[in-house]
Design an enzyme around this catalytic site. Sequence first.
Site, short mmCIF file in Angstrom:
data_model
loop_
_atom_site.label_atom_id
_atom_site.label_comp_id
_atom_site.label_asym_id
_atom_site.label_seq_id
_atom_site.Cartn_x
_atom_site.Cartn_y
_atom_site.Cartn_z
CG LEU A 33 25.23 55.60 28.92
CD1 LEU A 33 24.35 56.57 28.18
CD2 LEU A 33 24.84 55.56 30.40
CG ASP A 145 14.58 45.03 18.94
OD1 ASP A 145 13.94 44.09 19.45
OD2 ASP A 145 15.82 45.12 19.01
#
Lengths: 331, 246
Positions: A33, A145
């Site tokens: 992924l 983040d």
Amino acid sequence: MMNTSKNPEVKLTPGDIIVGKWNRNQYTILRELGAGATGTVYLARGNRSKVAVKVSHDTLSITSEVNVLKHLSKVQGKTLGPSFIEMDDWVSVKGALPFYVMEYVQGESLFEFMRKRKEEWFGILMMQLLRDLTDLHKSGWVFGDLKPDNLLISGPPPKIRWLDVGGTTMIGRAIKEYTEFFDRGYWGMGSRKAESTYDLFAVGMIIINYAYPKRFDKKEGGWNQLQKAIDQNRWLKKYRAILYKALHGHYSSAEQMREDLLKHYSAKSSVKTTTACRPTRKSSPSVSPPVSQNGRYKGKKMKKRRHMTETVLIFLFLLVFYVVYLMGQTM
Amino acid sequence: MSKGTLKQILLITDGCSNHGEDPVAIAALAREKGIAINVIGILSQNEAYGEHGLKEVEDIAMSGRGVSQIVYANQLAQTVKMVTQKAMTQTIHGMINKELTHILGDEKQMEDLPPDKRGQVMEVVDEIGETVNLEVLILVDISASMDDKLPTVQESLLDLSISLNSRTGDNQFAIYAFPGKKQSIERLMDWTPQLDTIGKVFKKISTGGITPTGPALQEALDLFPERRSKRKLLGEYDEYIEESGS
């Protein structure tokens, strides 16, 4: 020996099977992924369903991430990050490798999703994001983040979800991981201390990023440069007041910024926003379909068990009756 | 809480040493003194990974129990921060592992604990990383080829100061350059908690010819202020790791 940094990354290919050393659960790798600085995430098949598995050579950062995921799943009634399933070690040929298993969140990235929708969706998703941030901040954490790449739109109904919690930091500590464009330290507009204002700065930069998909480099930095970027874009200019407050840390909570955004959209055209807002409200009860499914599943089980006990009771009753009857016969 | 102090040298260079002692040996000496040595090798724009003689960069860091990274100048800021923090975590992790082996015996380390217990130990590592005091001596190679990279170096050090000063623990930074005019290294900035004033530091540099990395490192080792042993800071955390994982 510490070998936290020099181990070669192990590449898994579809069909590979990893088995946990402690819990003995088995996962079949379906595909990759994504790969990041701290490891690689794979789509895998577990016992019943598809899951995401992160494998890494870096025990420290992977353990740290698991701690965050566990904390996030404690935030009541909300699925903030992907829900955590388990952590284990896989003993491969090259030695023990830590991995953890989490919910596989399916969807499109924020900007991919927006490419096919009308602009008002963007505001709605930002409001969803700010509502989730309000909950996160209240529970004592900061996302860190925050950037479009770490946001996924699942659904329908469309619901913004968080992907990578590698930067999620306890309030008051130093932000663990960040991306320069969304980092207020980089733009010289504040520290990297985990505060709610740090995340709100990043939300402001996501809005700017939406107007400047290619982003831009720092020149003189600070409000001067960002202000120019805002004023030069007709769409962005409408958000100027909100962005000013978000980038300067003037919002004391995510809730305040959400309210301002809501006002902004309501003021634009009241008719439009009332219809546009409805999907947000609709989406909140169905935030966690897996949970409600689980509940239903359990309910079925309970019913089955009740049937069983009923049958057993009737059988016992008949048996006792028969014995009494037999005794009556023999006497 | 009794706070300990972690000591690091951050060496920023773009090439091999060509003068004096072997820097890899000096790094091993640093390790004995409890100072971690991190090395960042900077590539020029037209240089590819691996083609340069930057293997020394890895060797020094490995020998000095630090972290190394080879990057292009434009990635320097993030790398400086990443390398420093990773080395901090690594040092703390190393100390915790030593304690675990001490308590549990059999060369048991964090990696041998069940995942749940590991999470608890990691919280301690994170906690220490946030509160521990840090002394970083930055050693910048100013030989001729580094000339055009120095403005970027300066910016990334400022960025490092922003990151580390967002922690709860105290920081001390000092900046030295090598080769110096008379000695192996030259002081550009004495120990200071912040690097805000760094702006003027690199302007008085005249970049010269040789690269005496070894001697520079050796001198740097003696520039740390004397403090008590860093092992002290572990005492507090024993309760977390009482239970054996086996």
